[in-house]
Design an enzyme around this catalytic site. Structure first.
Site, PDB file in Angstrom:
ATOM      1  N   GLY A   7       0.795  -1.236   0.000  1.00  0.00           N
ATOM      2  CA  GLY A   7       0.000   0.000   0.000  1.00  0.00           C
ATOM      3  C   GLY A   7       0.818   1.272   0.000  1.00  0.00           C
ATOM      4  O   GLY A   7       1.525   1.568  -0.963  1.00  0.00           O
ATOM      5  N   LYS A  51       2.794 -10.416  -3.909  1.00  0.00           N
ATOM      6  CA  LYS A  51       3.680  -9.308  -3.520  1.00  0.00           C
ATOM      7  C   LYS A  51       5.125  -9.789  -3.378  1.00  0.00           C
ATOM      8  O   LYS A  51       6.069  -9.085  -3.750  1.00  0.00           O
ATOM      9  CB  LYS A  51       3.176  -8.698  -2.215  1.00  0.00           C
ATOM     10  CG  LYS A  51       1.810  -8.011  -2.374  1.00  0.00           C
ATOM     11  CD  LYS A  51       1.167  -7.715  -1.031  1.00  0.00           C
ATOM     12  CE  LYS A  51      -0.191  -7.053  -1.199  1.00  0.00           C
ATOM     13  NZ  LYS A  51      -0.959  -6.972   0.057  1.00  0.00           N
ATOM     14  N   ILE A  84       3.404   2.168   1.659  1.00  0.00           N
ATOM     15  CA  ILE A  84       4.826   2.146   2.042  1.00  0.00           C
ATOM     16  C   ILE A  84       5.719   2.271   0.808  1.00  0.00           C
ATOM     17  O   ILE A  84       5.625   1.457  -0.107  1.00  0.00           O
ATOM     18  CB  ILE A  84       5.179   0.837   2.790  1.00  0.00           C
ATOM     19  CG1 ILE A  84       4.234   0.619   3.968  1.00  0.00           C
ATOM     20  CG2 ILE A  84       6.623   0.861   3.251  1.00  0.00           C
ATOM     21  CD1 ILE A  84       4.422  -0.728   4.657  1.00  0.00           C
TER      22      ILE A  84
HETATM   23  P1  NAP Z   1     -12.682  -2.209  -5.691  1.00  0.00           P
HETATM   24  O1  NAP Z   1     -13.090  -1.372  -4.539  1.00  0.00           O
HETATM   25  O2  NAP Z   1     -13.336  -3.512  -5.897  1.00  0.00           O
HETATM   26  O3  NAP Z   1     -12.878  -1.312  -7.013  1.00  0.00           O
HETATM   27  C1  NAP Z   1     -12.715  -1.837  -8.298  1.00  0.00           C
HETATM   28  C2  NAP Z   1     -13.210  -0.816  -9.299  1.00  0.00           C
HETATM   29  O4  NAP Z   1     -12.921  -1.278 -10.608  1.00  0.00           O
HETATM   30  C3  NAP Z   1     -14.718  -0.564  -9.244  1.00  0.00           C
HETATM   31  O5  NAP Z   1     -14.989   0.792  -9.458  1.00  0.00           O
HETATM   32  C4  NAP Z   1     -15.248  -1.408 -10.382  1.00  0.00           C
HETATM   33  O6  NAP Z   1     -16.410  -0.875 -10.992  1.00  0.00           O
HETATM   34  C5  NAP Z   1     -14.108  -1.315 -11.366  1.00  0.00           C
HETATM   35  N1  NAP Z   1     -14.067  -2.483 -12.248  1.00  0.00           N
HETATM   36  C6  NAP Z   1     -13.825  -3.751 -11.881  1.00  0.00           C
HETATM   37  N2  NAP Z   1     -13.878  -4.558 -12.947  1.00  0.00           N
HETATM   38  C7  NAP Z   1     -14.170  -3.760 -14.001  1.00  0.00           C
HETATM   39  C8  NAP Z   1     -14.363  -3.997 -15.385  1.00  0.00           C
HETATM   40  N3  NAP Z   1     -14.287  -5.212 -15.899  1.00  0.00           N
HETATM   41  N4  NAP Z   1     -14.622  -2.944 -16.168  1.00  0.00           N
HETATM   42  C9  NAP Z   1     -14.704  -1.695 -15.671  1.00  0.00           C
HETATM   43  N5  NAP Z   1     -14.521  -1.401 -14.362  1.00  0.00           N
HETATM   44  C10 NAP Z   1     -14.256  -2.436 -13.540  1.00  0.00           C
HETATM   45  O7  NAP Z   1     -11.110  -2.494  -5.664  1.00  0.00           O
HETATM   46  P2  NAP Z   1      -9.987  -1.714  -4.834  1.00  0.00           P
HETATM   47  O8  NAP Z   1      -9.975  -2.208  -3.440  1.00  0.00           O
HETATM   48  O9  NAP Z   1     -10.090  -0.253  -5.088  1.00  0.00           O
HETATM   49  O10 NAP Z   1      -8.650  -2.310  -5.499  1.00  0.00           O
HETATM   50  C11 NAP Z   1      -8.264  -1.908  -6.788  1.00  0.00           C
HETATM   51  C12 NAP Z   1      -6.859  -2.436  -7.101  1.00  0.00           C
HETATM   52  O11 NAP Z   1      -5.943  -1.932  -6.137  1.00  0.00           O
HETATM   53  C13 NAP Z   1      -6.726  -3.959  -7.033  1.00  0.00           C
HETATM   54  O12 NAP Z   1      -5.796  -4.384  -8.000  1.00  0.00           O
HETATM   55  C14 NAP Z   1      -6.157  -4.209  -5.647  1.00  0.00           C
HETATM   56  O13 NAP Z   1      -5.421  -5.400  -5.547  1.00  0.00           O
HETATM   57  C15 NAP Z   1      -5.248  -3.008  -5.505  1.00  0.00           C
HETATM   58  N6  NAP Z   1      -4.972  -2.631  -4.132  1.00  0.00           N
HETATM   59  C16 NAP Z   1      -6.003  -2.396  -3.281  1.00  0.00           C
HETATM   60  C17 NAP Z   1      -5.728  -2.042  -1.989  1.00  0.00           C
HETATM   61  C18 NAP Z   1      -6.852  -1.768  -1.022  1.00  0.00           C
HETATM   62  O14 NAP Z   1      -6.543  -1.512   0.155  1.00  0.00           O
HETATM   63  N7  NAP Z   1      -8.101  -1.790  -1.431  1.00  0.00           N
HETATM   64  C19 NAP Z   1      -4.393  -1.925  -1.553  1.00  0.00           C
HETATM   65  C20 NAP Z   1      -3.374  -2.147  -2.470  1.00  0.00           C
HETATM   66  C21 NAP Z   1      -3.668  -2.511  -3.767  1.00  0.00           C
HETATM   67  P3  NAP Z   1     -17.807  -0.765 -10.174  1.00  0.00           P
HETATM   68  O15 NAP Z   1     -17.586   0.322  -9.195  1.00  0.00           O
HETATM   69  O16 NAP Z   1     -18.818  -0.422 -11.210  1.00  0.00           O
HETATM   70  O17 NAP Z   1     -18.011  -2.101  -9.537  1.00  0.00           O
HETATM   71  N1  HSE Z   2      -5.960  -7.673   0.957  1.00  0.00           N
HETATM   72  C1  HSE Z   2      -4.746  -6.926   1.073  1.00  0.00           C
HETATM   73  C2  HSE Z   2      -4.304  -6.931   2.530  1.00  0.00           C
HETATM   74  C3  HSE Z   2      -4.976  -5.516   0.569  1.00  0.00           C
HETATM   75  O1  HSE Z   2      -5.030  -7.382   3.415  1.00  0.00           O
HETATM   76  O2  HSE Z   2      -3.180  -6.506   2.799  1.00  0.00           O
HETATM   77  C4  HSE Z   2      -3.716  -4.818   0.168  1.00  0.00           C
HETATM   78  O3  HSE Z   2      -3.087  -5.412  -0.898  1.00  0.00           O
END
Ligand code: NAP
Ligand code: HSE
Length: 455
Positions: A147, A218, A149
């Site tokens: 995240g 990761k 870091i």
């Molecule tokens: P999320 O809340 O599920 O949001 C995903 C977004 O992408 C939503 O807006 C969704 O649309 C859109 N989406 C998904 N599939 C799609 C498609 N086929 N076409 C168009 N739009 C699409 O996910 P997130 O937690 O923000 O995570 C996003 C990325 O960041 C992931 O790769 C995750 O591994 C990474 N990440 C997340 C975190 C965390 O803490 N959440 C930390 C580090 C990395 P809708 O809104 O219409 O459903």
């Molecule tokens: N599911 C992940 C976690 C989100 O718990 O650390 C960040 O990649």
């Protein structure tokens, strides 16, 4: 590209994407000064553009009428994104497809890419890197590991003059929260998982976290950067935390140890005895309670990097969450925007070392075993003889009477901690112990880190 603005498209407006949109607006003056040109959000791709999105609407409304988002469209059609002519495509939607296809299309049109998608990078980073090199564009992915870091840029740039020996850390917040609750609150795994789900750390389907696959993705990304060698998810040996019991935690505590899910990527060999290579693994690990990683609690992440000249470095912070992850995404956006304004690109993929990725049975570490045994003369000697026969040296032995000998034969629990041994020797030891008539069962085997093997 006109250097008077950098056009940004956002693929995904969920937890992370909404915060990226917010920060693009709130920090727009600073971002423009740092990048060398204003950053303008031109399009946002989601699955369903009709769904009400109050947070995204608020972020975009905050930008409306400013150069940061004038005329930004929210769409569910990728062709609208390409029509908006982005210079930078920010992928925060997740998953392998359609993310990969969209990013390849973006790069083919000359857009730089910023992504937080560890699953895609660990599964098929090579295709993305090749496309970035072919198109002469940046591919940045700081937010994909730990995240907020800053970890990948230090590995990729700050440590470019050093030799990294080992990267070891807690890179999954959900599992760290669960293990913290089991350790501090005495909860069993299922209750701690339910608490993590209530707090929104764990997904409804928590398997990627608790099975160790998120940490393994990761670990693959970290290993590739640390050792200049292509590493994919398939190269990582993975054990999650579903098998960790309250008894394991209690046994560890009795001996001054703490259970953590660690990702470990290390360079091994390089001498006459051992083949040179890289081993990448994720598994529950025992750490001395005084070790800095043992004191990383709740959903926090922390990573140790051990480098030849720098010595030990530690990075600590929030590994997940919308705003913390968006901070890392924004850092990448500024970096690639600055490069575009200057007509250059940053460092690309580095795999020149091309080391073999070795199986885990080549790893060397310490182990702690719990064995339920008969409590008779000669039992300890027979157990010790099996360790000796496989060249595994015992460091600590402790025996406790089992409170209520059940229907099974066991009368006592032996905890045996070893000195550093090879994984294959330990596996052979465990197999032979399990066949001893005086051993009722091998209750658990856990690897131990944070001791002499790291010096
Ligand atoms: P999320 O809340 O599920 O949001 C995903 C977004 O992408 C939503 O807006 C969704 O649309 C859109 N989406 C998904 N599939 C799609 C498609 N086929 N076409 C168009 N739009 C699409 O996910 P997130 O937690 O923000 O995570 C996003 C990325 O960041 C992931 O790769 C995750 O591994 C990474 N990440 C997340 C975190 C965390 O803490 N959440 C930390 C580090 C990395 P809708 O809104 O219409 O459903
Ligand atoms: N599911 C992940 C976690 C989100 O718990 O650390 C960040 O990649």
């Amino acid at each position: 590209m006109a250097a008077d603005e950098v056009r940004c498209a956002l693929l995904g407006a969920g937890t992370v994407g909404t915060q990226v949109a917010r920060l693009l607006g709130e920090h727009r003056a600073d971002l423009a000064a740092r990048a060398g040109a204003p950053l303008r959000l031109v399009s946002v791709l989601v699955t369903d553009r009709e769904r009400p999105r109050p947070h995204l609407a608020a972020a975009l409304a905050g930008l409306a009428g400013t150069p940061a988002a004038e005329g930004a469209i929210v769409t569910d059609r990728p062709e609208d994104v390409w029509r908006s002519a982005p210079d930078v495509v920010i992928e925060v939607m997740g998953g392998i497809e359609p993310a990969r296809t969209l990013l390849l299309a973006a790069m083919a049109q000359g857009a730089a890419v910023v992504t937080a998608n560890k699953a895609l990078l660990a599964a098929d980073g090579a295709t993305l890197h090749a496309a970035a090199a072919a198109a002469g564009v940046d591919l940045y992915f700081e937010a994909s590991v730990a995240g907020a870091i800053p970890l990948l840029r230090p590995l990729r740039e700050s440590l470019a003059g050093d030799r990294v020996r080992r990267v070891m850390g807690i890179v999954n917040g959900t599992t760290n929260y669960i293990l913290t609750r089991m350790t501090q609150g005495g909860l069993d795994f299922a209750t701690a998982l339910a608490a993590a789900q209530r707090l929104g750390y764990a997904e409804a389907d928590p398997s990627a976290d608790v099975d160790g696959l998120d940490a393994a993705a990761k670990a693959a990304i970290l290993a590739q950067l640390a050792f200049h060698t292509r590493v994919t998810l398939a190269d990582v040996s993975v054990v999650g935390i579903t098998g960790v019991t309250a008894t394991d935690i209690a046994n560890a505590r009795d001996l001054g140890l703490v259970v953590k899910l660690l990702a470990i990527a290390e360079r091994v060999g390089g001498d006459e005895e051992e083949q040179d290579g890289v081993i990448v693994r994720v598994h529950p690990t025992l750490l001395p309670a005084s070790h800095p990683l043992a004191n990383v609690h709740d959903a926090f992440n922390a990573v140790f990097i051990e480098a030849e000249a720098a010595g030990d470095l530690m990075f600590y912070g929030r590994g997940a969450g919308g705003a913390p992850t968006a901070s890392a995404v924004l850092g990448d956006i500024v970096a690639v925007a600055r490069n575009r304004v200057r007509g250059t690109t940053g460092p690309g993929e580095s795999t020149y070392a091309d080391l073999p990725v070795l199986p885990i049975d080549r790893a060397r570490t310490r182990y702690q075993l719990a064995l339920d045994v008969l409590d008779r003369p000669g039992v300890l000697a027979a157990v010790a003889a099996v360790f000796a026969a496989h060249g595994v040296s015992i460091e600590v032995v402790r025996q406790d009477a089992l409170p209520e000998p059940g229907p099974a034969v066991a009368e006592a629990r032996l905890i045996v901690r070893t000195h550093t041994a090879r994984e294959s020797a330990l596996a052979a030891t465990v197999a032979e112990l399990a066949g001893l008539p005086t051993v009722d069962r091998v209750v658990s085997v856990m690897r131990v880190a944070g001791g002499a093997e790291h010096r």
